[in-house]
Design a protein around this motif. Sequence first.
Motif, mmCIF file in Angstrom:
data_model
loop_
_atom_site.group_PDB
_atom_site.id
_atom_site.type_symbol
_atom_site.label_atom_id
_atom_site.label_comp_id
_atom_site.label_asym_id
_atom_site.label_seq_id
_atom_site.Cartn_x
_atom_site.Cartn_y
_atom_site.Cartn_z
ATOM 1 N N THR A 295 0.877 -1.166 0.000
ATOM 2 C CA THR A 295 0.000 0.000 0.000
ATOM 3 C C THR A 295 0.912 1.213 0.000
ATOM 4 O O THR A 295 1.679 1.420 0.938
ATOM 5 C CB THR A 295 -0.918 -0.001 1.240
ATOM 6 N N ALA A 296 0.863 1.990 -1.083
ATOM 7 C CA ALA A 296 1.799 3.093 -1.290
ATOM 8 C C ALA A 296 1.061 4.427 -1.246
ATOM 9 O O ALA A 296 0.006 4.577 -1.871
ATOM 10 C CB ALA A 296 2.497 2.914 -2.631
ATOM 11 N N CYS A 297 1.631 5.384 -0.517
ATOM 12 C CA CYS A 297 0.999 6.692 -0.341
ATOM 13 C C CYS A 297 1.929 7.805 -0.812
ATOM 14 O O CYS A 297 3.082 7.878 -0.374
ATOM 15 C CB CYS A 297 0.675 6.937 1.130
ATOM 16 N N ALA B 51 3.344 -4.728 -10.340
ATOM 17 C CA ALA B 51 2.264 -3.734 -10.243
ATOM 18 C C ALA B 51 0.994 -4.320 -9.637
ATOM 19 O O ALA B 51 0.249 -3.618 -8.949
ATOM 20 C CB ALA B 51 1.982 -3.132 -11.615
ATOM 21 N N HIS B 52 0.759 -5.606 -9.867
ATOM 22 C CA HIS B 52 -0.452 -6.248 -9.334
ATOM 23 C C HIS B 52 -0.453 -6.323 -7.799
ATOM 24 O O HIS B 52 -1.500 -6.496 -7.185
ATOM 25 C CB HIS B 52 -0.613 -7.650 -9.928
ATOM 26 N N LYS B 53 0.704 -6.178 -7.191
ATOM 27 C CA LYS B 53 0.795 -6.229 -5.719
ATOM 28 C C LYS B 53 0.599 -4.860 -5.072
ATOM 29 O O LYS B 53 0.459 -4.771 -3.853
ATOM 30 C CB LYS B 53 2.182 -6.726 -5.296
ATOM 31 N N ILE B 54 0.648 -3.790 -5.877
ATOM 32 C CA ILE B 54 0.755 -2.428 -5.337
ATOM 33 C C ILE B 54 -0.513 -1.630 -5.563
ATOM 34 O O ILE B 54 -1.024 -1.546 -6.682
ATOM 35 C CB ILE B 54 1.962 -1.701 -5.964
ATOM 36 N N GLN B 55 -0.998 -1.028 -4.486
ATOM 37 C CA GLN B 55 -2.130 -0.104 -4.576
ATOM 38 C C GLN B 55 -1.618 1.280 -4.180
ATOM 39 O O GLN B 55 -1.148 1.483 -3.055
ATOM 40 C CB GLN B 55 -3.268 -0.529 -3.660
ATOM 41 N N LEU B 56 -1.692 2.221 -5.129
ATOM 42 C CA LEU B 56 -1.209 3.589 -4.903
ATOM 43 C C LEU B 56 -2.362 4.485 -4.492
ATOM 44 O O LEU B 56 -3.408 4.497 -5.138
ATOM 45 C CB LEU B 56 -0.544 4.122 -6.181
#
Length: 197
Positions: free
Chosen positions: A89-91, A111-116
Amino acid sequence: MSIQSTILSESTAHYLWQLGGTEPDILQQLRQQTASHRMTKMSLAPTQVQLMCWLLKLTNAKHYLELGVFTGYSSTAAALTLPEHGTVTACDINISFTDIARTYWEKAKVAHKIQLHLQPALITLQELMDEGKTDYFDFILIDADKPNTPLYYEQALKLLRMGGLIMIDNILLGGRVVDRQNQKDISNNILIMDKYN
């Protein structure tokens, strides 16, 4: 971007590299691109990321939260380190910085692992709590705007699972922390904290 952390000796930096192997090509490419960025000093040093990835492996982390993405060096490294079902989870608030990150997430096939979340981190942290993600994250990296670090830390404690780790960048202020003129609250000088009863 520095080649190594200023608080690590060359021998300690070499030891950290030995623990986790060599830097993946995709991270080398991202580091080289970031080195030419006008804000390159905002990126973590490779040895810092190496230590972080070693801690992710050591703690068997699956859920990673990052406050402050910049060009994505640490988030890409974390996503490469986490298991296939792991989440990042990236902020951040800067589209131009995170567009570089997104490019490298795609190139690294993570990219499939990351939620921006492109909004102020304090809003995202509250939304994560509202979604019931208290005691959820295994590892939290705080590397965002420094004045809000104490607030990020307090919110992160609620989101961190028991036994999880929080890593805070720049907390030693390049060594200035020992200078009383630069100190506001010495008790806030936390590098890595764990969460236990």
